[in-house]
Scaffold this motif. Structure first.
Motif, PDB file in Angstrom:
ATOM      1  N   UNK A   1      -4.234  11.802  -0.222  1.00 46.20           N
ATOM      2  CA  UNK A   1      -5.234  12.051  -1.253  1.00 46.20           C
ATOM      3  C   UNK A   1      -5.915  13.393  -1.001  1.00 46.20           C
TER       4      UNK A   1
ATOM      5  N   UNK B   1      -2.576   7.506   3.806  1.00 47.45           N
ATOM      6  CA  UNK B   1      -2.942   7.503   2.390  1.00 47.45           C
ATOM      7  C   UNK B   1      -4.124   8.445   2.150  1.00 47.45           C
TER       8      UNK B   1
ATOM      9  N   UNK C   1       0.851  -1.214   0.000  1.00 47.11           N
ATOM     10  CA  UNK C   1       0.000   0.000   0.000  1.00 47.11           C
ATOM     11  C   UNK C   1       0.870   1.241   0.000  1.00 47.11           C
ATOM     12  N   UNK C   2       1.860   1.242   0.898  1.00 46.87           N
ATOM     13  CA  UNK C   2       2.714   2.427   1.020  1.00 46.87           C
ATOM     14  C   UNK C   2       3.505   2.635  -0.271  1.00 46.87           C
TER      15      UNK C   2
ATOM     16  N   UNK D   1      -2.283  10.531  -9.227  1.00 47.10           N
ATOM     17  CA  UNK D   1      -2.529   9.148  -9.641  1.00 47.10           C
ATOM     18  C   UNK D   1      -2.047   8.164  -8.589  1.00 47.10           C
TER      19      UNK D   1
ATOM     20  N   UNK E   1      -1.591   8.700  -5.376  1.00 49.69           N
ATOM     21  CA  UNK E   1      -2.423   8.754  -4.166  1.00 49.69           C
ATOM     22  C   UNK E   1      -3.746   8.042  -4.394  1.00 49.69           C
ATOM     23  N   UNK E   2      -4.315   8.255  -5.571  1.00 49.16           N
ATOM     24  CA  UNK E   2      -5.591   7.594  -5.885  1.00 49.16           C
ATOM     25  C   UNK E   2      -5.430   6.083  -5.942  1.00 49.16           C
ATOM     26  N   UNK E   3      -4.357   5.664  -6.593  1.00 48.94           N
ATOM     27  CA  UNK E   3      -4.090   4.230  -6.689  1.00 48.94           C
ATOM     28  C   UNK E   3      -3.942   3.627  -5.302  1.00 48.94           C
ATOM     29  N   UNK E   4      -3.183   4.323  -4.442  1.00 41.52           N
ATOM     30  CA  UNK E   4      -2.962   3.801  -3.095  1.00 41.52           C
ATOM     31  C   UNK E   4      -4.278   3.730  -2.334  1.00 41.52           C
ATOM     32  N   UNK E   5      -5.112   4.758  -2.470  1.00 45.27           N
ATOM     33  CA  UNK E   5      -6.392   4.757  -1.744  1.00 45.27           C
ATOM     34  C   UNK E   5      -7.252   3.583  -2.188  1.00 45.27           C
ATOM     35  N   UNK E   6      -7.329   3.389  -3.509  1.00 48.34           N
ATOM     36  CA  UNK E   6      -8.170   2.288  -3.998  1.00 48.34           C
ATOM     37  C   UNK E   6      -7.625   0.948  -3.531  1.00 48.34           C
TER      38      UNK E   6
ATOM     39  N   UNK F   1      -9.388   9.885 -11.667  1.00 48.29           N
ATOM     40  CA  UNK F   1      -8.422  10.407 -12.638  1.00 48.29           C
ATOM     41  C   UNK F   1      -8.091   9.371 -13.709  1.00 48.29           C
ATOM     42  N   UNK F   2      -8.067   8.094 -13.316  1.00 51.56           N
ATOM     43  CA  UNK F   2      -7.592   7.083 -14.250  1.00 51.56           C
ATOM     44  C   UNK F   2      -8.723   6.382 -14.981  1.00 51.56           C
TER      45      UNK F   2
ATOM     46  N   UNK G   1      -1.354   3.333   8.208  1.00 52.86           N
ATOM     47  CA  UNK G   1      -1.046   3.485   6.785  1.00 52.86           C
ATOM     48  C   UNK G   1      -2.242   4.072   6.039  1.00 52.86           C
TER      49      UNK G   1
ATOM     50  N   UNK H   1      -5.750   0.378  -0.959  1.00 53.76           N
ATOM     51  CA  UNK H   1      -5.899   0.229   0.478  1.00 53.76           C
ATOM     52  C   UNK H   1      -7.338  -0.134   0.857  1.00 53.76           C
ATOM     53  N   UNK H   2      -8.310   0.629   0.342  1.00 52.72           N
ATOM     54  CA  UNK H   2      -9.700   0.360   0.738  1.00 52.72           C
ATOM     55  C   UNK H   2     -10.140  -1.029   0.282  1.00 52.72           C
TER      56      UNK H   2
ATOM     57  N   UNK I   1      -1.403   3.705 -11.260  1.00 55.76           N
ATOM     58  CA  UNK I   1      -1.006   4.775 -10.354  1.00 55.76           C
ATOM     59  C   UNK I   1       0.332   4.549  -9.683  1.00 55.76           C
TER      60      UNK I   1
END
Lengths: 509, 101
Positions: B84, B80, A152-153, A163, A165-170, B98-99, B76, A172-173, A247
């Motif tokens: 964001x 994150x 995740x990190x 991108x 940050x968005x990738x990491x958020x998705x 965005x993607x 973590x 992670x969730x 991302x």
């Protein structure tokens, strides 16, 4: 879990390669603390690679130190140091080493030169190694989380990039959601069998068909499958993967595509073919139960990956879909393995396929990671136009990488797929023939988007100037991957033997 | 009425479902994350209930590990979410698109 809590120092030897990586991960973090703020962190990458090579050497020693498919339970049977986990450790450690080498210049060029990066890669590899050796649900869960939290990190490592940050958020969730589902499955299995030990669970199911047929056992199994399915991005749990792969920084994408996927399959093959792949646990109308579920998932995953990749113009995103489709092919092997039993060769084909897939992926991503400058990766299809002639070596590496992923002889990807589908056919069931036909149709669909990249490399003219980050480390990654992709494809016998020996060590104990 | 194992299991199943539903329908990243935590705690309840009624300790051990892991995940995850928020000034997960275009 074993009630015997005595600590046996000899157990540490079985875990030695992993402990070495763990030690170097801690060292990398300390180096970062004591390094001068403006000094280059390149040496931390070198130290990490050195640590991984030492771990690989000890894995090799473990392998050659014993004859046949060895298997030593450690920590009261919560983990096992066997040929199977050694095989996967080779994939994880060499994957992590290639990632470190690839990242060295990448991080400098993108102004992300922090030492934590390398320790996170190493911690991720430690988590993966624990996952491959886990024989207990507790260890499996913790290993999965150690791996996931690190990744995740790493996904969100480019803090300034939206991108990333968005990738990491998705990631992670979705990952945390999947972990919760996996855990609930584990809780139900524990409640059904009264133990978190995979061997005890198997014995409990074996001895009591009513227990194995109970709703709670079935729900537990399905939840565990869904949870692990999220991690390896199989349809219909794959929707996060393209965004996350796009991302994340390119070397991390490669690490995820290889390491996380291999770790997930290591756990799935161990759990589902050995503990749950028993007759008494077969539910469903025709008695093939979860195998039927995996069968449908395999078909869905192959189509979702290949059809999704068709219209992508971002190469990273395209390879993300391609990696989804590869999970589908691997599931074909898992299904065949479940039908054929442990003595069947299909599962060793899965292991061999993973090996070839790992190095083909690094070959492709090793080139892609080089395209870019600070804050921006140049990964549009048109950015690769004309590269084949301007940079012959990069062009050749990327071409062979995607051709191997496509399954063109004589590369590793071809032989892996050939062997996998051959073993699936030899199970000798009509439904497996259909699955093989579907896999072949998918391979043909996949040819379109793989070859399109090659067309851009050699037959189109460049539209804009693309900055390329060259480095000795990246060249080393490409040379090593290229050599292995060729060797695995042309002289597969030795490696097949290794895969077989690894698989045999899984036998029920 | 005596409270039996099934009562705990039903309660934890309900909590788990509320959490899962929340993850699927809520749009604020923080609330989604809280729903995941709810799911984890429902799992803990399941583990502890099984452990209590079976009379062994495995479930308790597992619950402790789950709590520890949840704490690490929270650290973590919040970082994150913060990253964001810094770049997008919103926590709405639907706007993290965005993607997709």
């Amino acid at each position: 879990m074993n009630t015997e809590l005595a600590f046996n120092p000899a157990d540490l030897f079985g875990l030695l390669p992993v402990l070495i990586v763990f030690g170097f991960a801690c060292a990398a973090m300390l180096f970062e603390v004591f390094a001068k703020p403006d000094a280059s962190r390149g040496f931390i990458a070198n130290v990490s690679v050195f640590g991984l090579l030492v771990a690989l050497y000890f894995t090799y020693r473990q392998w050659t130190g014993t004859e046949g498919p060895f298997s030593t339970p450690i920590f009261g049977g919560m983990m096992v140091a066997d040929a199977y986990s050694a095989f996967f450790n080779v994939i994880f450690f060499s994957g992590a080493a290639l990632t470190c080498l690839l990242s060295q210049r990448y991080l400098v060029a993108h102004k992300l030169d922090f030492g934590e990066y390398y320790s996170l890669v190493l911690f991720g590899a430690v988590g993966m190694a624990f996952m491959a050796g886990a024989r207990d649900l507790i260890v499996l869960f913790i290993a999965l989380e150690v791996m996931s939290v690190a990744v995740y990190v790493l996904t969100g490592f480019v803090r300034k990039s939206r991108r990333s940050a968005e990738g990491a958020l998705k990631y992670f969730l979705m990952g945390a959601f999947a972990s919760a589902i996996l855990l609930y499955g584990m809780a139900l299995l524990y409640g059904t069998c009264g133990s978190t030990d995979l061997a005890v669970i198997r014995r409990a199911f074996d001895g009591d068909p009513e227990l194995a047929g109970s709703l709670m056992a079935k729900m537990g199994l399905v939840f565990v499958l869904v949870g692990l399915g999220f991690k390896i991005a199989i349809a219909p749990f794959h929707l996060w993967a393209p965004d996350v792969y796009e991302g994340a920084p390119a070397p991390v994408t490669a690490f995820m595509a290889v390491g996380v996927k291999a770790a997930g399959f290591a756990a799935i093959v161990r759990m589902f073919t050995l503990t749950f792949g028993i007759d008494s646990l077969q539910f469903g109308a025709d008695g093939k139960g979860w195998v039927g579920v995996l069968y449908l998932i395999a078909i869905l995953t192959m189509f979702a990956g290949n059809l999704g990749a068709l219209h992508q113009t971002n190469v990273k995103r395209m390879l993300a879909y391609s990696s989804i489709s590869h999970a589908g092919y691997l599931l074909v092997g898992v299904v065949a393995g479940a039908f054929g039993g442990l003595t069947g060769e299909a599962n060793s084909a899965v292991l061999y396929y993973l090996l070839g897939y790992a190095f083909s992926t690094f070959l492709a991503f090793g080139v892609i990671a080089l395209f870019g400058k600070e804050g921006e990766e140049y990964v549009h299809l048109s950015d690769f136009a004309g590269v084949g002639f301007k940079k012959p070596f990069l062009g050749l590496a990327l071409t062979l990488g995607v051709l191997s992923l496509a399954g063109i002889p004589p590369l590793a990807g071809f032989f892996g797929k050939f062997y996998l589908l051959k073993e699936a056919m030899e199970v000798g069931r009509p439904e497996m023939t259909w699955l093989v036909v579907i896999a072949l149709v998918n391979s043909m669909i996949a040819l379109y988007y793989y070859l399109r990249l090659v067309v851009f490399l050699y037959m189109k003219d460049a539209t804009r100037e693309v900055p390329i980050i060259g480095s000795a480390g990246a060249t080393a990654v490409l040379v090593v991957s290229l050599a292995l992709v060729l060797v695995l494809g042309i002289f597969p016998d030795d490696y097949l033997e290794i895969a077989r020996r690894s698989l045999l060590s899984l036998g029920p104990q | 009425m005596t409270i039996g194992l099934e009562h705990y299991l039903i309660l934890s199943a309900v909590l788990f479902s509320i959490g899962a539903l929340g993850v699927l329908v809520r749009r604020n990243a923080l609330v989604v994350f809280m729903c995941v935590e709810l799911m984890l705690n429902a799992v803990n309840l399941t583990f502890v209930a099984f452990s209590r009624f079976r009379g062994d300790l495995d479930g308790h051990v597992m619950a402790f590990f789950v709590m520890a892991v949840a704490a690490a995940e929270a650290a973590v995850g919040l970082a994150i979410i913060l990253a964001l928020f810094r770049s997008r000034k919103t926590l709405n997960v639907d706007e993290a698109d965005l993607m997709r275009h």
